[in-house]
Design a protein around this motif. Structure first.
Motif, short mmCIF file in Angstrom:
data_model
loop_
_atom_site.label_atom_id
_atom_site.label_comp_id
_atom_site.label_asym_id
_atom_site.label_seq_id
_atom_site.Cartn_x
_atom_site.Cartn_y
_atom_site.Cartn_z
N LEU A 1 1.86 2.22 -3.50
CA LEU A 1 0.72 2.69 -4.43
C LEU A 1 0.04 4.08 -3.81
CD1 LEU A 1 -1.85 -0.42 -4.18
CD2 LEU A 1 -0.55 0.36 -5.70
N LEU B 1 -6.22 2.18 -6.67
CA LEU B 1 -6.26 2.42 -5.48
C LEU B 1 -6.77 3.72 -6.20
CD1 LEU B 1 -5.25 3.77 -2.48
CD2 LEU B 1 -3.96 4.95 -4.13
N CYS C 1 -6.83 8.07 0.86
CA CYS C 1 -6.45 6.81 -0.38
C CYS C 1 -7.80 5.10 0.44
CB CYS C 1 -5.48 6.48 -0.21
SG CYS C 1 -4.22 7.07 -0.89
N GLY D 1 0.80 -1.27 -0.27
CA GLY D 1 0.03 -0.10 -0.10
C GLY D 1 1.18 1.27 -0.49
N PHE E 1 -8.02 1.39 -1.22
CA PHE E 1 -7.38 0.46 -1.25
C PHE E 1 -8.77 -0.12 -1.62
CE2 PHE E 1 -4.97 1.76 1.43
CZ PHE E 1 -3.78 1.69 1.11
#
Length: 160
Positions: free
Chosen positions: A79, A147, A107, A76, A109
């Motif tokens: 990203l 994302l 963000c 993560g 996911f």
């Protein structure tokens, strides 16, 4: 905002920097552009690239094994680093005319990503004021959302 020594954009006495987007040197990224001078962390985490597209800019990243988490998918944090890069590219376009700092970034996911596959980020400027730019976007893997992100950039003056 504090004005501690760590808040400086460049060390004391550093020569002025001319930031720009330059054609990618890697033949695999022919037609794409790279931020220069290089951001060491972004290049280690990425590298990340962008290219103009009708109505905006497209950002690209091919994560490697170094970007994996313990479960084998892309971490993560990798990203989110790509999303932060995309915030600025979307906000500034190919002129790279937004210089500043990230104030907030949110963000979500929404899917897993795997190493070795092209991830792309697209988005839009929701609003741009005198000192703040609000951006939202999506990172996808061949059309599959990975994302969702949004963020706010605080404009700062360029030191060159």
């Amino acid at each position: 905002m504090s004005f501690e020594p760590h808040d400086k954009m460049q060390p004391d006495g550093a020569a002025p920097v001319s930031w720009r987007l330059a054609p990618a040197q890697d033949p695999a990224w022919d037609g794409w552009f790279h931020w220069e001078p290089a951001d060491d962390f972004e290049d280690y985490a990425g590298p990340f690239y962008c290219q103009p597209q009708s109505g905006g800019i497209l950002c690209g990243f091919v994560p490697e094994n170094k970007n994996r988490n313990g479960g084998g998918n892309i971490h993560g944090g990798s990203l989110m680093t790509f999303a932060d890069y995309a915030l600025f590219m979307i906000a500034g376009g190919m002129e790279a005319n937004v210089h500043g700092v990230t104030v907030t970034m949110n963000c979500e996911f929404v899917g897993a990503a795997e190493p070795g596959r092209l991830l792309t980020a697209r988005g839009e400027v929701v609003r741009a004021g005198m000192s703040m730019v609000f951006v939202r976007g999506m990172i996808d893997d061949d059309g599959r959302n990975v994302l969702a992100f949004s963020g706010t950039i605080k404009r700062t003056s360029r030191k060159s």
